[in-house]
Design a protein around this motif. Sequence first.
Motif, PDB file in Angstrom:
ATOM      1  N   PHE A  27       0.860  -1.179   0.000  1.00  0.00           N
ATOM      2  CA  PHE A  27       0.000   0.000   0.000  1.00  0.00           C
ATOM      3  C   PHE A  27       0.894   1.225   0.000  1.00  0.00           C
ATOM      4  O   PHE A  27       1.581   1.508   0.977  1.00  0.00           O
ATOM      5  CB  PHE A  27      -0.933  -0.037   1.204  1.00  0.00           C
ATOM      6  N   THR A  28       0.941   1.909  -1.115  1.00  0.00           N
ATOM      7  CA  THR A  28       1.870   3.025  -1.267  1.00  0.00           C
ATOM      8  C   THR A  28       1.101   4.281  -1.647  1.00  0.00           C
ATOM      9  O   THR A  28      -0.091   4.229  -1.907  1.00  0.00           O
ATOM     10  CB  THR A  28       2.878   2.752  -2.387  1.00  0.00           C
ATOM     11  N   ARG A  29       1.834   5.360  -1.691  1.00  0.00           N
ATOM     12  CA  ARG A  29       1.205   6.624  -2.077  1.00  0.00           C
ATOM     13  C   ARG A  29       0.688   6.554  -3.505  1.00  0.00           C
ATOM     14  O   ARG A  29      -0.202   7.301  -3.886  1.00  0.00           O
ATOM     15  CB  ARG A  29       2.211   7.772  -1.974  1.00  0.00           C
ATOM     16  N   GLN A  30       1.287   5.686  -4.310  1.00  0.00           N
ATOM     17  CA  GLN A  30       0.847   5.568  -5.698  1.00  0.00           C
ATOM     18  C   GLN A  30      -0.368   4.655  -5.836  1.00  0.00           C
ATOM     19  O   GLN A  30      -0.911   4.499  -6.916  1.00  0.00           O
ATOM     20  CB  GLN A  30       1.973   5.034  -6.582  1.00  0.00           C
ATOM     21  N   GLY A  31      -0.766   4.017  -4.739  1.00  0.00           N
ATOM     22  CA  GLY A  31      -1.921   3.140  -4.791  1.00  0.00           C
ATOM     23  C   GLY A  31      -1.553   1.727  -4.379  1.00  0.00           C
ATOM     24  O   GLY A  31      -0.472   1.495  -3.847  1.00  0.00           O
TER      25      GLY A  31
ATOM     26  N   ALA C  13      -1.112   5.009   3.811  1.00  0.00           N
ATOM     27  CA  ALA C  13       0.044   5.195   2.932  1.00  0.00           C
ATOM     28  C   ALA C  13       0.021   6.538   2.225  1.00  0.00           C
ATOM     29  O   ALA C  13       0.986   6.927   1.591  1.00  0.00           O
ATOM     30  CB  ALA C  13       0.102   4.072   1.911  1.00  0.00           C
ATOM     31  N   ALA C  15      -2.130   7.437  -0.230  1.00  0.00           N
ATOM     32  CA  ALA C  15      -2.426   7.347  -1.658  1.00  0.00           C
ATOM     33  C   ALA C  15      -3.497   8.340  -2.082  1.00  0.00           C
ATOM     34  O   ALA C  15      -3.536   8.768  -3.225  1.00  0.00           O
ATOM     35  CB  ALA C  15      -2.861   5.941  -2.021  1.00  0.00           C
TER      36      ALA C  15
END
Lengths: 349, 336, 297
Positions: A27-31, C13, C15
């Motif tokens: 789970f990252t900032r990019q999705g 996170a 996102a």
Amino acid sequence: MDARADVQPEAGAQALLEVDDLQTYFFTRQGVVKAVDGVSFALRRGETLAIVGESGCGKSITALSLLRLIPDPPGRIVGGTVRLAGHDLMTLDEPAMRNVRGNDISMIFQEPMTSLNPVMTIGRQIAEVILLHQDVSRKEALAKAVEMLRLVRIPEPEQRVREYPHQLSGGMRQRAMIAIALACNPKVLIADEPTTALDVTIQAQILELIVELQQKLGTAVILITHDLGVVAETAQRVIVMYAGRKVEEAPVGELFAHALHPYTHGLLASIPRLDLMRGEVNDTPQRLQEITGIVPALTDLPQGCVFAPRCKFADDRCRAQYPPYEQKRSGHWAACWNSDALYGGALHA
Amino acid sequence: MLDDVKPKPGAGAATGSGNVLEVQDLKKHFPIRKGLLRRTVGHVYAVDGVTFSIKAGETLGLVGESGCGKSTVGRVILRLIEPTAGSIKVEGHDITRLSKAEMRPYRRQMQIIFQDPFSSLDPRMTAGNIVGEPLGVHGVGKRRERRDQVAQLFERVGLRRGQMDNYPHQFSGGQRQRIGIARALALNPRLIIGDEPVSALDVSIQAQVINLLMDLQRELGLGYLFISHNLAVVEHISHKIAVMYLGRLVEYADKRTIFTSPKHPYTEALLSAVPVPDPAIKRKKLVVQGDVPSPMRPPPGCHFHTRCPYAVDRCKVEVPALRDLGGGQLVACHLR
Amino acid sequence: MAVLDHRAELNRAGANATGFFGTARFLMRRYPLGAVGAVIVVLFVLTALFAPWLTAYDPTSTNPRASLARPTADHILGADFMGRDMWSRVAYGARISLAVGVGSTFLGCLIGVAVGLTSGYFGGWYDLLIQRLIDIMQALPLLVMALVMAASLGPSLQNTIIAIAIPLVPNVARVIRSNTLSLREMPYVEAARAVGMSELGIAVRHVLPNTLAPLIVLATAQLGAAILTEAALSFLGLGIPEPHPSWGRMLSESAAEYVRTAPWLVIFPGIAISLAVFGTNLLGDALRDYLDPRQRT
């Protein structure tokens, strides 16, 4: 996703390790990065199973998931089961899982220098693992360490146990890593790119050693690599991964002779083959076959088949719907809408 | 034999039989300094007498294992590292002892492509500026013209004009390697030194880059020094091959000869160690034992004798010379 | 496959953080202490900038009748012996602290970068000499160095800035030098050399821009130290001269005589110093984690 219902890789009664519908997401900032998305396979006792794919295809994350070593956050195993000799590893608590790591399943890594502790002698590092999992005295453990070094054919093991990692060459360090990994006689050995950092003559030595030890000890090996040459020379069965999914699985001879997924086929065609050594005349350099395009970002996977944008054979159905992963020939599985039509047709023309 | 492998003369190929690069008995010994006074206590014999030449439109594959000195050879030729002895001729001009200022025009003749597509591009510059930098350094054209030239270079290596203002991290590994290639092409060089240019790339991308390099060679008549540890790639792209071991050439011949009848035991071992991606082929392998010795204390005589299955007493004391066994196959071995 | 609800994880996170406020909210959740630091620093800066509008009294005008006034509605933080409004003095003191902190950090970084870059880039005897000089300077604590400097230069705003900036140089030079040493081995630097770019051009175009991130981190971390040193110098009478209000000197003027009778004269400047240093340090730590995770120790 429903296609996975009928995915039961031939899990014979003798299957040692069964992985079913493993899903590891980050789970990252990019999705959501679906690093491993529904991977299933079975590993038999004494077998070598290769998992091949390019960087980011999820092969290493699969291996780390088996040992439940995914850094959380950002990663998490969100689904699937991993059964070792019938016991589900996913439901174990952390102390029980620690007992599995290094004892039942152990792992060797690409870079032997960074995976060895630089301030501990080789002997102590091996003894450490033995003491952790077996009820033996320090002395016995050190004696076993010498034994292990002899097993991995490090010369003068009595002296070498007292040496530090930096005193060993790259090849010797990888042997020491293997000694540590095999110290507790694990059922499964995961080798993650074990020879990628090594020179080709040293690689040959290490591969020979792994194969020999496997035959001697009956350890099942999961070999993770990007090198199809290494696969051809050491594995019995091969899984090909692309963008977090399994796209093909077959016995090694079958896969190299009749690849049923266009990705596998493209990979095999795109590597230089040492034609001259195989007796083919090739004086003027020929162009290699390319797989056009690049691996898609895992946060932004295309609709339908993830390989469709790079696939010569893609049609509208490929772009709309992910193909079912199914048995195309005996023991040969692939996820492709067109492989039946392609087999013996355009693909192998 | 060599005539067979000579490529079709390209559009910009040099005239006549002139070699783009001639290297004669090149040596680089790095001093090992110790202590407060930085006294020299020994040397690393990184390159110890290497001789070869490259024609226009021709690729020489330089192979060997890590620490054999192959990357040092590339950097010494570019004078990024100063040679200890020997001579380097670019298009017939001796550049071995030229000053920095005198070197400048020759820098346009030869360029380098690096292994790591990530660290070889300045992360704080746009791709367009990276490719245009050599033009700026040499004051080629006006700003506007340079931008046009960069755009053409982008297209030539298979990138889009529109990507010129993107930063390196916005590209994939293969695309970044294309940027590196475009930068190397910017000054229209005659020789490109590729230091493991495809080793860090994924298999499917590797083929794209190899094809690009081969296309460019055909179009521009470039000479390549292709440094690699991957014999399959070298076999594919090269016309001639030089095998290095601990700073010395052990075998030097055209590709066909090397791969079909290697004469040096090390070449033989190297070839048989390459995993062949075809399970149907079962070869008898010559797996040499032991490790590559340290280049600080290379073994006396033939460097390879410590690992050579055929070594005799003579190998331990006498350095074998590189001899022509006929057909242009040079081998440094007492037993041949 | 069961529909998994990943929203919570994705939120964690960051996102879904879009735009300025979304990103700010995400960063706040990710680095709560850094957010606290940022708020303190912003308040500190705003107070310094808008001091004239935030205060009712001139910080230097005396008023015998208000001498040692307790905190009341008139003088919310009380007044000192000469009847100067404490709130005004604390607010204007923020200007001095900020000016000295930013000024000396900037100057220190400027010199440090020049020294570190040249020392790392050109090496040789020059580097050896610089390194030994830095060793000597680093053997002395920041405050002692600043004391010596300030004592020899004499008290004034500029001299205080210089006195604090010089002792900061070794730290900056060290970090920049080690960064430069690794950067000059980068293949892209080799590539620039291979096209014939001059060493100076390489240092300016390739090496310097790539040392900016660690420099920002370092500068923020040094800001707190600079503010504290200014306070200490002023406390000892070597910093900002009268009549400018400096937190450090406010402490020293009041501590001995009035700490029992009028503790607010000591408490409020003390709180101001602590908060400013605390805030910049928190922000510096968070910036380091965010910009340069490798430096985390």
